[in-house]
Design a protein around this motif. Structure first.
Motif, mmCIF file in Angstrom:
data_model
loop_
_atom_site.group_PDB
_atom_site.id
_atom_site.type_symbol
_atom_site.label_atom_id
_atom_site.label_comp_id
_atom_site.label_asym_id
_atom_site.label_seq_id
_atom_site.Cartn_x
_atom_site.Cartn_y
_atom_site.Cartn_z
ATOM 1 N N GLU A 151 -7.842 -7.478 -0.795
ATOM 2 C CA GLU A 151 -6.853 -8.208 -0.249
ATOM 3 C C GLU A 151 -5.994 -7.125 0.804
ATOM 4 N N ALA A 152 -5.995 -5.837 0.320
ATOM 5 C CA ALA A 152 -5.430 -4.975 1.383
ATOM 6 C C ALA A 152 -6.217 -4.576 2.650
ATOM 7 N N ASP A 169 -7.968 -4.166 -3.884
ATOM 8 C CA ASP A 169 -8.299 -3.511 -2.783
ATOM 9 C C ASP A 169 -9.007 -4.352 -1.547
ATOM 10 N N THR A 177 -3.879 3.398 -0.062
ATOM 11 C CA THR A 177 -4.131 2.711 -1.419
ATOM 12 C C THR A 177 -3.245 1.557 -1.915
ATOM 13 N N PRO A 178 -4.180 0.533 -2.231
ATOM 14 C CA PRO A 178 -3.320 -0.937 -2.391
ATOM 15 C C PRO A 178 -2.299 -0.650 -3.557
ATOM 16 N N TYR A 182 -0.743 5.423 3.477
ATOM 17 C CA TYR A 182 -1.476 4.961 4.623
ATOM 18 C C TYR A 182 -1.353 5.709 5.703
ATOM 19 N N VAL A 184 0.914 -1.174 -0.108
ATOM 20 C CA VAL A 184 0.065 0.041 0.073
ATOM 21 C C VAL A 184 0.940 1.223 0.104
ATOM 22 N N VAL A 240 -2.222 -5.235 -5.666
ATOM 23 C CA VAL A 240 -3.210 -6.366 -4.791
ATOM 24 C C VAL A 240 -4.479 -5.735 -4.988
#
Length: 138
Positions: free
Chosen positions: A116-117, A114, A108-109, A84, A81, A112
């Motif tokens: 999953e993050a 979204d 913001t991923p 953060y 990400v 991967v």
């Protein structure tokens, strides 16, 4: 931008919970998977070491002792990400007999999906709050 929040109600006064978790350098006091924390830049940056020896560097963005909240950003970490930003807050429960702890984040991923993050950070927050519950019970 993705977001997630986890919360926990405990039958412990909010001031007591804040005394445990409110210090920017206090994660090792209640979060067993972060055994090391070192402050720099006048207490505004913490370098965390996880159980596997990985390093996470975070910057304190806002701190309000009276409101029992602080916000931090990630400077460097092995997470997929960017941008953060996370907030940890302790409030009295509506009945006034305990505390509600809320840990939330936006990010913001990168590379991967979204979800999953979101799942990654929700798991970190939920596991952290479960560890806090165990610490307070002990």
């Amino acid at each position: 931008m993705a977001t997630t929040t986890a919360s926990l109600d405990v039958p412990v006064p909010a001031d007591r919970v804040w005394r445990l978790i409110g210090g920017f350098d206090s994660l090792p006091d209640w979060l067993p998977y972060i055994p090391g924390s070192e402050l720099s830049e006048g207490g505004r940056v913490r370098t965390l070491t996880n159980e596997e020896g990985g390093v996470i560097v975070e910057r304190l963005e806002a701190f309000d002792d009276k409101a029992r909240t602080y916000t931090y950003s990630i400077v460097r970490a092995p997470f997929p990400v960017t941008d953060y930003r996370s907030t940890l807050t302790v409030r009295e429960t509506p009945d006034g007999h305990g505390a509600r702890v809320e840990w939330s984040g936006t990010f913001t991923p990168v590379g991967v999906p979204d979800q999953e993050a979101v799942d990654l950070f929700h798991g970190i927050y939920a596991d952290g709050l479960a560890a806090l519950r165990r610490t307070l019970a002990g």
